[in-house]
Enzyme design. Structure first.
Site, PDB file in Angstrom:
ATOM      1  N   GLN A  26      13.383  34.005 -15.772  1.00 35.46           N
ATOM      2  CA  GLN A  26      14.402  33.100 -15.214  1.00 35.46           C
ATOM      3  C   GLN A  26      13.883  32.371 -13.974  1.00 35.46           C
ATOM      4  OE1 GLN A  26      17.915  34.454 -12.988  1.00 35.46           O
ATOM      5  NE2 GLN A  26      19.161  33.493 -14.580  1.00 35.46           N
ATOM      6  N   GLN A  53       1.507  28.238  -7.783  1.00 38.91           N
ATOM      7  CA  GLN A  53       1.952  29.641  -7.760  1.00 38.91           C
ATOM      8  C   GLN A  53       2.020  30.221  -9.179  1.00 38.91           C
ATOM      9  OE1 GLN A  53       2.346  31.242  -4.956  1.00 38.91           O
ATOM     10  NE2 GLN A  53       3.278  33.134  -5.647  1.00 38.91           N
ATOM     11  N   GLY A  55      -0.104   5.793   6.795  1.00 39.53           N
ATOM     12  CA  GLY A  55       1.034   6.020   7.697  1.00 39.53           C
ATOM     13  C   GLY A  55       1.598   7.409   7.449  1.00 39.53           C
ATOM     14  N   THR A  56       1.603   8.235   8.499  1.00 42.21           N
ATOM     15  CA  THR A  56       2.070   9.622   8.322  1.00 42.21           C
ATOM     16  C   THR A  56       3.584   9.664   8.066  1.00 42.21           C
ATOM     17  OG1 THR A  56       2.507   9.899  10.691  1.00 42.21           O
ATOM     18  CG2 THR A  56       0.295  10.476   9.917  1.00 42.21           C
ATOM     19  N   GLU A  58       0.839  -1.204   0.000  1.00 41.19           N
ATOM     20  CA  GLU A  58       0.000   0.000   0.000  1.00 41.19           C
ATOM     21  C   GLU A  58       0.874   1.254   0.000  1.00 41.19           C
ATOM     22  OE1 GLU A  58      -2.209   0.808   3.580  1.00 41.19           O
ATOM     23  OE2 GLU A  58      -3.658   2.075   2.535  1.00 41.19           O
ATOM     24  N   ARG A  59       1.935   1.231   0.801  1.00 40.93           N
ATOM     25  CA  ARG A  59       2.815   2.408   0.873  1.00 40.93           C
ATOM     26  C   ARG A  59       3.593   2.608  -0.424  1.00 40.93           C
ATOM     27  NH1 ARG A  59       4.302   1.217   7.202  1.00 40.93           N
ATOM     28  NH2 ARG A  59       2.405   2.193   7.981  1.00 40.93           N
ATOM     29  N   GLY A  87      -1.057  31.863 -10.692  1.00 38.91           N
ATOM     30  CA  GLY A  87      -1.562  33.104 -10.104  1.00 38.91           C
ATOM     31  C   GLY A  87      -2.930  32.873  -9.493  1.00 38.91           C
ATOM     32  N   GLY A  88      -3.841  33.824  -9.663  1.00 43.21           N
ATOM     33  CA  GLY A  88      -5.185  33.738  -9.078  1.00 43.21           C
ATOM     34  C   GLY A  88      -5.978  32.563  -9.630  1.00 43.21           C
ATOM     35  N   GLU A 128       5.696  11.191   9.784  1.00 42.48           N
ATOM     36  CA  GLU A 128       6.409  11.019  11.063  1.00 42.48           C
ATOM     37  C   GLU A 128       6.531   9.531  11.406  1.00 42.48           C
ATOM     38  OE1 GLU A 128       3.707  13.108  10.653  1.00 42.48           O
ATOM     39  OE2 GLU A 128       4.963  14.863  10.395  1.00 42.48           O
TER      40      GLU A 128
HETATM   41  C1  LIG Z   1      -9.014  10.367   3.346  1.00 35.59           C
HETATM   42  C2  LIG Z   1      -8.522   9.315   4.281  1.00 35.59           C
HETATM   43  C3  LIG Z   1      -8.628   7.987   3.925  1.00 35.59           C
HETATM   44  C4  LIG Z   1      -8.193   6.983   4.791  1.00 35.59           C
HETATM   45  N1  LIG Z   1      -8.320   5.687   4.407  1.00 35.59           N
HETATM   46  C5  LIG Z   1      -7.963   4.706   5.259  1.00 35.59           C
HETATM   47  C6  LIG Z   1      -8.174   3.346   4.919  1.00 35.59           C
HETATM   48  O1  LIG Z   1      -8.653   3.019   3.829  1.00 35.59           O
HETATM   49  N2  LIG Z   1      -7.814   2.393   5.805  1.00 35.59           N
HETATM   50  C7  LIG Z   1      -7.290   2.711   7.022  1.00 35.59           C
HETATM   51  O2  LIG Z   1      -6.991   1.815   7.802  1.00 35.59           O
HETATM   52  N3  LIG Z   1      -7.078   4.005   7.365  1.00 35.59           N
HETATM   53  C8  LIG Z   1      -7.406   4.995   6.523  1.00 35.59           C
HETATM   54  N4  LIG Z   1      -7.218   6.306   6.884  1.00 35.59           N
HETATM   55  C9  LIG Z   1      -6.663   6.595   8.213  1.00 35.59           C
HETATM   56  C10 LIG Z   1      -5.194   7.032   8.114  1.00 35.59           C
HETATM   57  O3  LIG Z   1      -4.361   5.942   7.798  1.00 35.59           O
HETATM   58  C11 LIG Z   1      -4.815   7.698   9.446  1.00 35.59           C
HETATM   59  O4  LIG Z   1      -5.526   8.929   9.523  1.00 35.59           O
HETATM   60  C12 LIG Z   1      -3.315   7.935   9.545  1.00 35.59           C
HETATM   61  O5  LIG Z   1      -2.598   6.731   9.636  1.00 35.59           O
HETATM   62  C13 LIG Z   1      -2.937   8.797  10.767  1.00 35.59           C
HETATM   63  O6  LIG Z   1      -3.489   8.251  11.923  1.00 35.59           O
HETATM   64  P1  LIG Z   1      -4.388   9.171  12.860  1.00 35.59           P
HETATM   65  O7  LIG Z   1      -5.370   9.903  12.008  1.00 35.59           O
HETATM   66  O8  LIG Z   1      -4.903   8.314  13.938  1.00 35.59           O
HETATM   67  O9  LIG Z   1      -3.380  10.263  13.398  1.00 35.59           O
HETATM   68  P2  LIG Z   1      -2.671  10.246  14.865  1.00 35.59           P
HETATM   69  O10 LIG Z   1      -2.064   8.895  15.113  1.00 35.59           O
HETATM   70  O11 LIG Z   1      -3.641  10.799  15.845  1.00 35.59           O
HETATM   71  O12 LIG Z   1      -1.512  11.291  14.607  1.00 35.59           O
HETATM   72  C14 LIG Z   1      -1.648  12.699  14.822  1.00 35.59           C
HETATM   73  C15 LIG Z   1      -0.291  13.357  14.560  1.00 35.59           C
HETATM   74  O13 LIG Z   1       0.656  12.879  15.523  1.00 35.59           O
HETATM   75  C16 LIG Z   1       1.786  12.355  14.856  1.00 35.59           C
HETATM   76  N5  LIG Z   1       2.302  11.206  15.587  1.00 35.59           N
HETATM   77  C17 LIG Z   1       1.614  10.135  16.048  1.00 35.59           C
HETATM   78  N6  LIG Z   1       2.432   9.247  16.621  1.00 35.59           N
HETATM   79  C18 LIG Z   1       3.684   9.780  16.529  1.00 35.59           C
HETATM   80  C19 LIG Z   1       4.979   9.334  16.935  1.00 35.59           C
HETATM   81  N7  LIG Z   1       5.159   8.160  17.539  1.00 35.59           N
HETATM   82  N8  LIG Z   1       6.029  10.125  16.676  1.00 35.59           N
HETATM   83  C20 LIG Z   1       5.855  11.330  16.045  1.00 35.59           C
HETATM   84  N9  LIG Z   1       4.670  11.796  15.623  1.00 35.59           N
HETATM   85  C21 LIG Z   1       3.595  11.038  15.866  1.00 35.59           C
HETATM   86  C22 LIG Z   1       1.268  11.931  13.489  1.00 35.59           C
HETATM   87  O14 LIG Z   1       2.323  11.857  12.539  1.00 35.59           O
HETATM   88  C23 LIG Z   1       0.286  13.041  13.188  1.00 35.59           C
HETATM   89  O15 LIG Z   1       0.984  14.147  12.684  1.00 35.59           O
HETATM   90  C24 LIG Z   1      -7.624   7.325   6.040  1.00 35.59           C
HETATM   91  C25 LIG Z   1      -7.495   8.673   6.384  1.00 35.59           C
HETATM   92  C26 LIG Z   1      -7.942   9.667   5.525  1.00 35.59           C
HETATM   93  C27 LIG Z   1      -7.790  11.101   5.926  1.00 35.59           C
END
Ligand SMILES: Cc1cc2nc3c(=O)[nH]c(=O)nc-3n(C[C@H](O)[C@H](O)[C@H](O)COP(=O)(O)OP(=O)(O)OC[C@H]3O[C@@H](n4cnc5c(N)ncnc54)[C@H](O)[C@@H]3O)c2cc1C
Length: 206
Positions: A106, A163, A191-192, A69-70, A166-167, A194
């Site tokens: 440029q 950018q 997975g974020t 997935e990633r 423009g508008g 972070e």
């Molecule tokens: C449009 C959309 C579609 C999605 N689809 C799916 C899907 O199909 N299946 C599914 O399973 N999920 C899905 N998700 C969920 C998505 O995977 C999660 O929103 C994402 O993994 C982040 O988890 P969270 O929202 O619980 O954020 P949180 O875990 O609450 O994180 C909040 C913030 O804290 C930071 N953070 C958390 N822990 C740490 C750490 N240990 N160190 C540093 N920073 C940290 C995070 O990076 C983030 O910036 C979807 C989300 C969206 C918005």
């Protein structure tokens, strides 16, 4: 629970099962073609035959599918960045300011070249990982790198591309505006950024 990862199983819950409710459709800032809704399961009973795979292996199954997935996220971000840039280059040759195409300034040329270079460099990395993944190699660490790198790159590229419009770039009727809002979630879902960095740090012993 001693080993929480072992306590999770995957179950197929059929639509219409009592207790399974599809909630409201959530209003997102982008990705409007894809619906995202709340699902709730309250006192929901399913037959044993709805167990997917083996009992207690749910977490393992989910983890196994996270890497593909990633990798898909990295490939999609890469393609979206390339498309946004192609579209922007075309626009920069069409739009004239002060009697010149904006592509002739440029600043425009340097920015476009910088983005083109970033995209080409990350393309090589992503292509390598796709081939290695297809060959069965474990590229978990590199896939986390590609996921965070390509999605952060996409965010930066669409912002810089916008950018040049423009508008007009702020108007939803322009595809670059849609690319901009759709890009925002890429560094969050699957997975974020972070969390990608945490996984990389852990796996490399940093
Ligand atoms: C449009 C959309 C579609 C999605 N689809 C799916 C899907 O199909 N299946 C599914 O399973 N999920 C899905 N998700 C969920 C998505 O995977 C999660 O929103 C994402 O993994 C982040 O988890 P969270 O929202 O619980 O954020 P949180 O875990 O609450 O994180 C909040 C913030 O804290 C930071 N953070 C958390 N822990 C740490 C750490 N240990 N160190 C540093 N920073 C940290 C995070 O990076 C983030 O910036 C979807 C989300 C969206 C918005």
């Amino acid at each position: 629970m001693e080993k929480p990862a072992k306590g999770m199983s995957l179950l197929v819950v059929e639509a219409g099962t009592p207790g399974y409710v599809k909630g409201r459709r959530l209003k997102k800032i982008g990705m409007h073609a894809q619906d995202t809704a709340e699902l709730s399961f309250e006192d929901c009973r399913v037959p044993v035959k709805n167990l997917l795979g083996q009992e207690g292996q749910g977490f393992i199954y989910l983890m196994q599918k996270l890497q593909p997935e990633r990798l898909v996220c990295a490939v999609a971000a890469q393609a979206a960045a390339r498309r946004a840039l192609e579209h922007t280059i075309q626009y920069c040759h069409e739009r004239e300011c002060f009697g010149r195409q904006i592509a002739k300034f440029q600043n425009t040329r340097f920015k476009l070249v910088e983005m083109m270079t970033q995209i080409e460099v990350s393309q090589s990395f992503v292509d390598r990982l796709v081939l290695e993944h297809a060959a069965g190699k474990d590229v978990t660490t590199e896939t986390c790198m590609a996921k965070f790198w390509c999605t952060e790159m996409l965010k930066k590229v669409v912002d810089e591309c916008l950018q040049f419009f423009g508008g007009y770039g702020y108007m939803l009727e322009y595809p670059i505006a849609k690319a901009y809002i759709d890009a925002r979630v890429q560094t969050i879902f699957a997975g974020t950024t972070e969390i990608m960095k945490e996984v990389i740090a852990r796996r490399t012993g940093i």
